[in-house]
Design an enzyme around this catalytic site. Structure first.
Site, mmCIF file in Angstrom:
data_model
loop_
_atom_site.group_PDB
_atom_site.id
_atom_site.type_symbol
_atom_site.label_atom_id
_atom_site.label_comp_id
_atom_site.label_asym_id
_atom_site.label_seq_id
_atom_site.Cartn_x
_atom_site.Cartn_y
_atom_site.Cartn_z
ATOM 1 N N HIS A 16 54.687 72.212 16.701
ATOM 2 C CA HIS A 16 55.312 71.447 17.789
ATOM 3 C C HIS A 16 54.634 70.087 17.966
ATOM 4 O O HIS A 16 55.299 69.082 18.223
ATOM 5 C CB HIS A 16 55.279 72.226 19.102
ATOM 6 C CG HIS A 16 56.316 73.312 19.170
ATOM 7 N ND1 HIS A 16 56.235 74.355 20.068
ATOM 8 C CD2 HIS A 16 57.442 73.517 18.458
ATOM 9 C CE1 HIS A 16 57.285 75.154 19.883
ATOM 10 N NE2 HIS A 16 58.023 74.667 18.924
ATOM 11 N N HIS B 126 53.273 77.385 15.049
ATOM 12 C CA HIS B 126 54.044 76.586 16.013
ATOM 13 C C HIS B 126 53.205 75.721 16.942
ATOM 14 O O HIS B 126 53.718 74.759 17.498
ATOM 15 C CB HIS B 126 54.970 77.495 16.830
ATOM 16 C CG HIS B 126 56.221 77.876 16.079
ATOM 17 N ND1 HIS B 126 56.170 78.577 14.901
ATOM 18 C CD2 HIS B 126 57.532 77.628 16.318
ATOM 19 C CE1 HIS B 126 57.414 78.755 14.461
ATOM 20 N NE2 HIS B 126 58.256 78.185 15.302
ATOM 21 N N ARG C 228 55.492 89.444 20.820
ATOM 22 C CA ARG C 228 56.428 88.364 20.484
ATOM 23 C C ARG C 228 55.704 87.049 20.200
ATOM 24 O O ARG C 228 56.226 86.186 19.513
ATOM 25 C CB ARG C 228 57.455 88.191 21.617
ATOM 26 C CG ARG C 228 58.570 87.233 21.247
ATOM 27 C CD ARG C 228 59.733 87.289 22.209
ATOM 28 N NE ARG C 228 60.776 86.349 21.818
ATOM 29 C CZ ARG C 228 61.979 86.302 22.347
ATOM 30 N NH1 ARG C 228 62.311 87.157 23.298
ATOM 31 N NH2 ARG C 228 62.864 85.408 21.953
ATOM 32 N N ARG D 213 75.026 80.983 37.530
ATOM 33 C CA ARG D 213 73.892 81.910 37.325
ATOM 34 C C ARG D 213 74.075 82.810 36.108
ATOM 35 O O ARG D 213 73.527 83.913 36.028
ATOM 36 C CB ARG D 213 73.654 82.775 38.559
ATOM 37 C CG ARG D 213 73.301 81.970 39.783
ATOM 38 C CD ARG D 213 72.811 82.852 40.915
ATOM 39 N NE ARG D 213 72.591 82.042 42.077
ATOM 40 C CZ ARG D 213 73.539 81.699 42.940
ATOM 41 N NH1 ARG D 213 74.770 82.142 42.768
ATOM 42 N NH2 ARG D 213 73.257 80.940 43.972
ATOM 43 N N ASN E 119 54.984 82.783 17.055
ATOM 44 C CA ASN E 119 54.513 81.402 17.182
ATOM 45 C C ASN E 119 53.567 80.986 16.064
ATOM 46 O O ASN E 119 52.997 79.895 16.125
ATOM 47 C CB ASN E 119 53.827 81.200 18.540
ATOM 48 C CG ASN E 119 54.835 81.258 19.669
ATOM 49 O OD1 ASN E 119 55.957 80.784 19.517
ATOM 50 N ND2 ASN E 119 54.451 81.856 20.775
ATOM 51 N N HIS F 272 61.578 70.741 12.433
ATOM 52 C CA HIS F 272 60.887 71.921 12.947
ATOM 53 C C HIS F 272 60.217 72.782 11.862
ATOM 54 O O HIS F 272 59.012 72.991 11.891
ATOM 55 C CB HIS F 272 61.894 72.748 13.747
ATOM 56 C CG HIS F 272 61.306 73.932 14.425
ATOM 57 N ND1 HIS F 272 60.505 73.815 15.541
ATOM 58 C CD2 HIS F 272 61.369 75.248 14.124
ATOM 59 C CE1 HIS F 272 60.120 75.023 15.907
ATOM 60 N NE2 HIS F 272 60.626 75.905 15.071
ATOM 61 N N GLU G 179 60.730 79.528 8.553
ATOM 62 C CA GLU G 179 60.754 80.618 9.540
ATOM 63 C C GLU G 179 60.833 81.971 8.832
ATOM 64 O O GLU G 179 60.252 82.955 9.289
ATOM 65 C CB GLU G 179 61.930 80.464 10.512
ATOM 66 C CG GLU G 179 61.986 79.136 11.267
ATOM 67 C CD GLU G 179 60.963 79.004 12.403
ATOM 68 O OE1 GLU G 179 60.169 79.940 12.634
ATOM 69 O OE2 GLU G 179 60.974 77.942 13.060
ATOM 70 N N LYS H 166 66.105 83.318 23.733
ATOM 71 C CA LYS H 166 65.433 82.142 24.313
ATOM 72 C C LYS H 166 66.385 80.960 24.242
ATOM 73 O O LYS H 166 66.933 80.661 23.180
ATOM 74 C CB LYS H 166 64.187 81.802 23.505
ATOM 75 C CG LYS H 166 62.956 82.565 23.892
ATOM 76 C CD LYS H 166 61.799 81.783 23.300
ATOM 77 C CE LYS H 166 60.515 82.532 23.259
ATOM 78 N NZ LYS H 166 59.494 81.739 22.562
ATOM 79 N N GLU I 296 58.050 87.800 25.906
ATOM 80 C CA GLU I 296 56.901 87.177 25.254
ATOM 81 C C GLU I 296 55.601 87.301 26.037
ATOM 82 O O GLU I 296 54.981 86.309 26.398
ATOM 83 C CB GLU I 296 57.190 85.691 24.959
ATOM 84 C CG GLU I 296 56.213 85.119 23.953
ATOM 85 C CD GLU I 296 56.555 83.687 23.538
ATOM 86 O OE1 GLU I 296 57.735 83.372 23.434
ATOM 87 O OE2 GLU I 296 55.609 82.922 23.318
ATOM 88 N N LYS J 97 62.952 90.323 13.736
ATOM 89 C CA LYS J 97 62.910 89.694 15.063
ATOM 90 C C LYS J 97 63.423 90.676 16.126
ATOM 91 O O LYS J 97 62.894 90.728 17.237
ATOM 92 C CB LYS J 97 63.709 88.386 15.092
ATOM 93 C CG LYS J 97 63.548 87.676 16.434
ATOM 94 C CD LYS J 97 63.670 86.189 16.373
ATOM 95 C CE LYS J 97 63.371 85.579 17.749
ATOM 96 N NZ LYS J 97 63.659 84.157 17.820
#
Ligand SMILES: NC(=O)c1ccc[n+]([C@@H]2O[C@H](COP(=O)([O-])OP(=O)(O)OC[C@H]3O[C@@H](n4cnc5c(N)ncnc54)[C@H](O)[C@@H]3O)[C@@H](O)[C@H]2O)c1
Ligand SMILES: [Zn+2]
Length: 353
Positions: A245, A241, A234, A121, A238, A257, A185, A143, A230, A220
């Site tokens: 994606h 993106h 946040r 965990r 994207n 990417h 980015e 993330k 998010e 960031k």
């Protein structure tokens, strides 16, 4: 050396400086108990270049080091490799006082981070991003994820590292194409809300990479501190993106990417102009910088194909999808549209019919 402190559910430092790599042993000593075990996760491009330095520094600091070397590339971010990593952590008897260290690009960071987030965990996780993209983006913000056949990053967790160590000296071995990937980015930060960064990027950045990386990490940091999980601001990260994606997936990852995101950003900018939401000079400004940094600007997929793949994406909420639209140079906003209007949106952005 620049230190940027990130205050989220866990407070941690991002340290940036040329030649920092071999200080990892000493740095980690201040963060976990002495004589702990460390699982170094890397890939078969990065490990042969930097593995010895990092292992040596960790062992010199008294840590017992285990290694997992994955094949380089996006395919390693999958359930099969994650399971292998879990079993190795268990076999090595890892406890919550031991640590996973990710040495590599975003693929290794996401995979190792998710293993650390889920094993027992959650055990400590230390990031050493070696690609430009990982330094400015994936290593900050917590993330972690693996891909499923149904889509990218579909299975993951928010899990903050205990520290991030960026040594820009390692970028000398990063292939050009991946450098461009990271630049996408970096440009993204500029267009979502950092006009000062765009000005720096319009000049010569050869000797100021450390400063550029630090500006992106700080940007960031500001965003994830305001919105760790998010639900609001946040989402601006994207930009480019949704289409990006879809393009990555349609190309079966042949288009990397950042290159896919670059195409997606320009598409969003052109669509925003068509919707009268954006300053008309923006697409040319963006295209100029994307081209300058070796990025693609032409969308090779049809609007309808893009929409089909984009709708498999996790950013869909019911029958709506949240897009990020640039509105002026250095400013973007969130924008919701009906899922059924997505093909038309991509057509407006210049994707082929
Ligand atoms: N977690 C997040 O917030 C987040 C954000 C953005 C992207 N990502 C993920 O990051 C991944 C892409 O990251 P990436 O572009 O770093 O890919 P990557 O990890 O595949 O690295 C790119 C390539 O460069 C090589 N490489 C890395 N550093 C090197 C170095 N210093 N010298 C020589 N070769 C080096 C790698 O072996 C690989 O072949 C995607 O899976 C994406 O989903 C995650
Ligand atoms: Zn990205």
């Amino acid at each position: 050396m620049t230190t940027i402190t990130v205050k989220t559910s866990r407070t941690y430092d991002v340290v940036i400086g040329k030649g920092l790599l071999d200080s990892i042993g000493a740095r980690l000593s201040g963060l976990i108990p002495p004589k702990s075990a460390v699982f170094l996760v890397s890939d078969d491009h990065v490990y042969p270049l930097y593995g010895e330095t990092v292992c040596g520094a960790l062992e010199a600091a008294g840590f017992t080091v285990f290694t997992h070397i994955a094949p380089a590339g996006e395919r390693s971010k999958d359930a099969h490799r994650l399971t292998k990593l879990w079993l190795q952590l268990a076999d090595a008897g890892f406890t919550r006082s031991d640590c996973v260290v990710a040495l590599g690009g975003g693929v290794i960071g996401d995979l190792a981070g998710f293993a650390a987030a889920t094993y027992l965990r959650g055990i400590p996780y230390y990031q050493v991003p070696t690609s430009l993209l990982a330094m400015v983006d994936s290593s900050v913000g917590g993330k972690t994820a693996i891909n499923l056949a149904a889509g990218k990053n579909l299975c993951g967790a928010f899990w903050q590292p205990i520290e991030v160590l960026c040594d820009p000296a390692v970028l000398t071995t990063l292939p050009e194409d991946y450098l461009a990937d990271g630049m996408a980015e970096i440009l993204k930060y500029g267009y979502i809300g950092n006009p000062a960064l765009l000005e720096v990027l319009a000049g010569d950045i050869k000797n100021s990479m450390e400063d550029v990386i630090a500006r992106c990490v700080a940007h960031k940091r500001d965003i994830v501190e305001a919105d760790e999980r998010e639900s609001g601001i946040r989402r601006l990260l994207n930009l480019g993106h949704t289409a990006g994606h879809a393009i990555e997936k349609l190309s079966e990852h042949r288009i990397p990417h950042g290159h896919a995101v670059a195409i997606g950003m320009l598409l969003a900018a052109k669509a925003a102009v068509a919707l009268s939401l954006c300053d008309e000079s923006l697409p040319a400004h963006m295209e100029g910088l994307l081209t300058r940094y070796g990025l693609d600007t032409v969308c090779p997929y049809r609007a309808e194909e893009l929409a089909r793949y984009a709708l498999l994406d996790k950013k869909r909420t019911g029958n709506h999808i949240t897009l990020i639209l640039p509105t002026a140079i250095g400013k973007s906003v969130t924008y919701q549209i009906a899922a059924s209007a997505l093909t038309d949106f991509f057509l407006k952005g210049g994707a082929p019919a």
